[in-house]
Design an enzyme around this catalytic site. Structure first.
Site, PDB file in Angstrom:
ATOM      1  N   GLU A   1     -13.048   3.327   0.106  1.00  0.00           N
ATOM      2  CA  GLU A   1     -12.528   3.257   1.474  1.00  0.00           C
ATOM      3  C   GLU A   1     -12.864   4.565   2.192  1.00  0.00           C
ATOM      4  O   GLU A   1     -12.142   5.562   2.086  1.00  0.00           O
ATOM      5  CB  GLU A   1     -11.019   3.010   1.481  1.00  0.00           C
TER       6      GLU A   1
ATOM      7  N   ASP B   1      -3.364   4.030  -2.854  1.00  0.00           N
ATOM      8  CA  ASP B   1      -4.272   4.601  -1.868  1.00  0.00           C
ATOM      9  C   ASP B   1      -4.444   6.092  -2.151  1.00  0.00           C
ATOM     10  O   ASP B   1      -3.485   6.856  -2.098  1.00  0.00           O
ATOM     11  CB  ASP B   1      -3.741   4.389  -0.451  1.00  0.00           C
TER      12      ASP B   1
ATOM     13  N   GLU C   1       0.820  -1.206   0.000  1.00  0.00           N
ATOM     14  CA  GLU C   1       0.000   0.000   0.000  1.00  0.00           C
ATOM     15  C   GLU C   1       0.859   1.263   0.000  1.00  0.00           C
ATOM     16  O   GLU C   1       1.697   1.460   0.878  1.00  0.00           O
ATOM     17  CB  GLU C   1      -0.920   0.008   1.224  1.00  0.00           C
TER      18      GLU C   1
ATOM     19  N   HIS D   1      -7.213   1.513  -3.360  1.00  0.00           N
ATOM     20  CA  HIS D   1      -8.046   1.969  -2.250  1.00  0.00           C
ATOM     21  C   HIS D   1      -8.625   3.327  -2.635  1.00  0.00           C
ATOM     22  O   HIS D   1      -7.894   4.320  -2.688  1.00  0.00           O
ATOM     23  CB  HIS D   1      -7.226   2.113  -0.968  1.00  0.00           C
TER      24      HIS D   1
ATOM     25  N   HIS E   1       0.594   4.762   0.798  1.00  0.00           N
ATOM     26  CA  HIS E   1      -0.323   5.498   1.678  1.00  0.00           C
ATOM     27  C   HIS E   1       0.406   6.727   2.197  1.00  0.00           C
ATOM     28  O   HIS E   1       1.603   6.679   2.487  1.00  0.00           O
ATOM     29  CB  HIS E   1      -0.715   4.558   2.832  1.00  0.00           C
TER      30      HIS E   1
END
Length: 394
Positions: free
Chosen positions: A339, A205, A173, A303, A175
């Site tokens: 998300e 993400d 991920e 995401h 992020h």
């Protein structure tokens, strides 16, 4: 911007990953991507923790509300005893997913290298810990395991044969406060290219590419008694960092974090300082949308991070439409898990209605880009298999 306009990502994709560049191959031809609509149950954490729904009920509601067909779940949050999964539970879980017509997309697993109280895990311990979770993902029928940034290039290379053994793609991920062109992410990308395994990739993400401090969080601080002067100062500081772009390194990130803490102290609310810093630097990442092109050929999962929907039906702090357009124009046909992160602070609105509003934006953006979001389970399963170029071996 498409990959055809980005010479960097095209150059990167000319290494050992040539045999696994399905999304890139689409981007070089006329075919647009058809992202798969989906959701992560993480979006409904407040309802789950409040025991409004148990796991089975939440899965059924997700299907009934049309939030799928894609379904993402966090292993440690939803499965008792994870990563130990017995055959009976795995069978019952699979039967439920088939019954309601959802498609398993990603199982979020953890790389908690700090589990021991005395020291960090060494490499052998970490690999053994991750193997159990990868095996659980395969047993539950998930084709992707979302892993975390604490896994280094060496760790990901060591995990590649384990991922191949179980037929589960590891999608690390990206992020906030990381971003696609961050040195740590580029080091991972370069190692992926060297290893050449189609079972290594990234989860994109959207929290890394935020355009404004979330208004719903400002409202939450207001309800906690923060002054309008303080709230204006917080927004102004975040806007300043947006103009500067993402932090160059961890030292820069730390300085930004400290300034948010300083604002809280200056305005007589030191209790809010850490919260401002965590959200202002670790949740709302100020990278630009086209930064994702640096790693686009390796994006295996998305995401669709967002924080709220306003009265006009828009997401005021995440450029949802621009991000979907980027995916479509560059041939992405994997899953997008809506998300909703605003549940952390927004206790006055229904997360189900908020998810519904965000998915409306996604579908409209895909159509405007000349494509569509996949909402049929059969088509979604077919698209996901093609996107990953392999099937889960359960």
């Amino acid at each position: 911007m498409t990959l055809r306009q980005a010479q960097g990502p095209l150059r990167q994709a000319q290494g050992p990953l040539r045999q696994a560049q399905g999304p890139l191959r689409q981007a070089q031809g006329p075919e647009l991507g058809t992202p798969i609509q989906g959701v992560t149950l993480y979006s409904f954490t407040r309802a789950f923790h409040g025991r409004e729904y148990d796991l089975d009920q939440l899965i059924r509601k997700t299907a009934a509300e049309g939030f799928g067909p894609g379904l993402e779940i966090i292993g440690f949050s939803s499965f008792r005893g994870f990563p130990e999964i017995d055959d009976h539970f795995a069978g019952r879980f699979g039967d439920l997913i088939d019954e309601v017509g959802l498609v398993r997309t990603s199982l979020a697993v953890n790389a908690d290298i700090g589990l021991r109280p005395d020291r960090l895990m060494d490499q052998d311990e970490l690999i053994a810990y991750m193997r159990k979770q990868i095996a659980a993902a395969a047993k539950l029928g998930f084709p992707i395991a979302r892993v975390q940034i604490s896994l280094t290039p060496d760790s990901m290379e060591a995990l590649a044969p384990i991922a191949e053994e179980y037929g589960v793609t590891l999608a690390l991920e990206v992020h906030a406060d990381q971003y696609a062109s961050h040195p740590r992410i580029l080091a991972l990308r370069d190692r992926y290219e060297k290893v050449g395994s189609p079972f290594l990739g990234f989860t994109m993400d959207w929290g890394a590419t935020v355009t404004g401090f979330a208004p719903s969080l400002i409202e939450a601080y207001r309800r906690r008694g923060a002054s309008e002067e303080l709230l204006s100062a917080v927004v102004a500081l975040w806007d300043e960092y947006y103009e500067q772009g993402p932090p160059a390194d961890q030292a820069d990130h730390g300085q930004r974090f400290g300034r948010f803490i300083g604002l809280a102290h200056q305005h007589g609310r030191p209790d809010l300082g850490i919260d401002f810093g965590i959200n202002g630097t670790g949740l709302f990442g100020p990278a630009r949308v086209d930064d994702w092109l640096e790693i686009f050929p390796w994006i295996r999962h998305v995401h669709g991070k967002f924080f709220g929907i306003d009265d006009n039906g828009d997401e005021p702090s995440v450029p949802v439409a621009d991000l979907i357009t980027l995916l479509v124009e560059n041939g992405y046909s994997g899953a997008v898990s809506s998300e909703y992160e605003g549940w952390h602070w927004n206790h006055w609105q229904s997360p189900f209605e908020i998810i519904r509003g965000e998915q409306v934006i996604q579908r409209a953006a895909a159509e405007k880009a000349g494509s569509h979001m996949v909402t049929d389970a059969v088509a979604a399963r077919r698209a996901l298999n093609a996107h990953l170029a392999h099937a889960v071996r359960v």
